[in-house]
Design an enzyme around this catalytic site. Structure first.
Site, mmCIF file in Angstrom:
data_model
loop_
_atom_site.group_PDB
_atom_site.id
_atom_site.type_symbol
_atom_site.label_atom_id
_atom_site.label_comp_id
_atom_site.label_asym_id
_atom_site.label_seq_id
_atom_site.Cartn_x
_atom_site.Cartn_y
_atom_site.Cartn_z
ATOM 1 N N GLY A 1 34.749 41.062 35.898
ATOM 2 C CA GLY A 1 34.932 40.670 34.498
ATOM 3 C C GLY A 1 34.633 39.295 34.284
ATOM 4 O O GLY A 1 34.280 38.461 35.151
ATOM 5 N N GLY B 1 35.374 43.654 38.825
ATOM 6 C CA GLY B 1 35.617 44.422 37.523
ATOM 7 C C GLY B 1 34.695 45.507 37.557
ATOM 8 O O GLY B 1 34.845 46.562 37.095
ATOM 9 N N GLU C 1 36.984 38.214 45.521
ATOM 10 C CA GLU C 1 37.922 37.489 44.679
ATOM 11 C C GLU C 1 38.613 36.404 45.465
ATOM 12 O O GLU C 1 38.900 35.359 45.115
ATOM 13 C CB GLU C 1 38.627 38.355 43.986
ATOM 14 C CG GLU C 1 38.294 39.254 42.924
ATOM 15 C CD GLU C 1 37.666 40.533 43.182
ATOM 16 O OE1 GLU C 1 37.156 41.238 42.392
ATOM 17 O OE2 GLU C 1 37.241 40.784 44.467
ATOM 18 N N ASP D 1 41.376 43.192 42.560
ATOM 19 C CA ASP D 1 42.153 43.771 41.755
ATOM 20 C C ASP D 1 41.610 45.022 41.263
ATOM 21 O O ASP D 1 40.784 45.894 42.035
ATOM 22 C CB ASP D 1 42.781 43.086 40.780
ATOM 23 C CG ASP D 1 41.615 42.508 39.635
ATOM 24 O OD1 ASP D 1 40.441 42.377 40.266
ATOM 25 O OD2 ASP D 1 41.994 42.298 38.625
#
Length: 383
Positions: free
Chosen positions: A71, A120, A143, A151
């Site tokens: 992302g 992402g 991350e 996530d």
């Protein structure tokens, strides 16, 4: 000069080829990092195409040397630093709804992962029915080195891997190649990049959403591939021994004990990686992946949304902002985590990330639609 709206449209190329929707992530200079426009548009297209009888399957791919490197968190951090953490919350809310729709989709999604797949990008592919890798594929969830946590439903799909390989991949951000992804189950097929255009051409002619038919077509272009001699997947016994431990401190202690008994560069590299990562991120992710092993993907995403909103607020820790500064902005690669040591992050501190944000006016838990109607068995199993 192109208008801002046109520049946004160019970030995602949308085609309808025969019976297939073909979606191309198109920010090659940014390694196809997902912008808010991209996740919003993908969510809209997936939603509409589920009811479109002319679309039998969805193909997702990336332009350039990446499928998607994650992302666009730099934009999220910029807004949060300016005091608008809700922009980031809206970005992640939309992204997680997309992940949920992909995970429970009634039509086959074929993700062609010919290059970098991180963060992402994994969320936009791993939840789909078919994940095609090549000799160019590189997968990672890095991350914890950024002060965030894996996530996009990563705790869900990583916890389903054999043994405690998911804990290893999520905590260390280890890079996997296509053969390793196939071996551990993150990928469903290995197709040489030279055959991808032929594969896509054949997939576009499919007149059914039957996953068995789609799988048979991909099988025609697939090859068996062997793990490299130095592959981390050959170390499953050691990974299971250490990464099955109850706490991050115990995982480190187990690795340190192993390091004393034998000279092994993999162990020392793994220890170094863990020690450089955000202590808070490591503890939060280990709690998360252990909690979601027996729950559905929707419940996983609800918990992730609570965690990410706490991170964006920065009340408990500002590690995410510091990690982005050190890795993405200043690029000194020397983040100063706070708390700086694992022992300074208490169980109570970790608990706080899993709680509702009662002090945030207007905040609500992630609300996901009811997806029980007319779903194939593989999608229902994720609920």
């Amino acid at each position: 000069m192109a208008s801002p709206a046109k520049l946004n449209e160019d970030q995602l190329l949308v085609e309808h080829k025969s019976f297939a929707r073909v979606l191309t992530l198109n920010r090659p200079k940014q390694l196809n990092a997902l912008s808010y426009y991209m996740v919003s548009k993908l969510l809209e297209i997936f939603h509409d195409d589920e009811e479109n009888s002319d679309v039998k399957l969805v193909i997702v791919k990336g332009n350039g040397r990446a499928f998607c490197a994650g992302g666009d968190v730099a934009a999220v951090v910029h807004e949060a630093r300016e005091g608008d953490w809700r922009f980031g919350a809206k970005f992640f809310e939309t992204e997680y709804k997309l992940n949920y729709l992909m995970a429970t989709y009634s039509k086959p999604q074929v993700s062609i992962l010919n290059g970098i797949v991180m963060g992402g990008g994994a969320g936009a592919s791993m939840h789909g029915r078919f994940r095609v890798v090549t000799e160019n594929t590189v997968f990672a969830m890095p991350e914890t080195a950024l002060g965030l946590f894996p996530d996009v439903g990563a705790a869900y799909f990583l916890s389903r891997l054999a043994g405690f390989f998911g804990e290893y991949v999520g905590l260390t951000g280890a890079r996997l190649d296509g053969a390793e992804m196939l071996a551990c189950g993150l990928a469903t097929h290995f197709v040489p990049s030279s055959k991808l255009s032929l594969l896509e051409e054949s997939l576009c002619k499919v007149e059914t959403s039957d996953p068995a038919v789609v799988s048979a077509i991909i099988d025609k272009y697939s090859e068996q591939v062997s793990l490299k001699e130095g592959s981390v997947y050959h170390r499953m016994d050691l990974i299971n021994k250490c990464f099955s431990r109850k706490t991050v401190e115990e995982i480190l202690s187990c690795l340190e004990t192993e390091a004393m008994s034998k000279a092994d560069s993999w162990i020392s590299t793994t220890l170094e990686t863990l020690r450089k990562s955000s202590p808070t991120s490591l503890k939060v992710f280990l709690r998360l992946i252990r909690e979601v092993r027996l729950v559905g993907v929707g419940e996983c995403l609800v918990r992730e949304y609570r965690i990410v909103c706490h991170i964006l607020q920065g009340h408990h820790s500002k590690d995410f902002f510091e990690g982005c500064r050190a890795i993405l902005i200043d690029k000194d690669r020397k983040p100063k985590w706070e708390p700086s040591k694992l022992e300074l992050v208490s169980d109570g501190d970790v608990d706080s990330y899993f709680s509702k944000l009662d002090d945030a006016e207007g905040w609500k838990d992630l609300e996901l639609p009811n997806r029980f109607k007319n779903l194939p068995a593989h999608a229902i199993s994720k609920l």
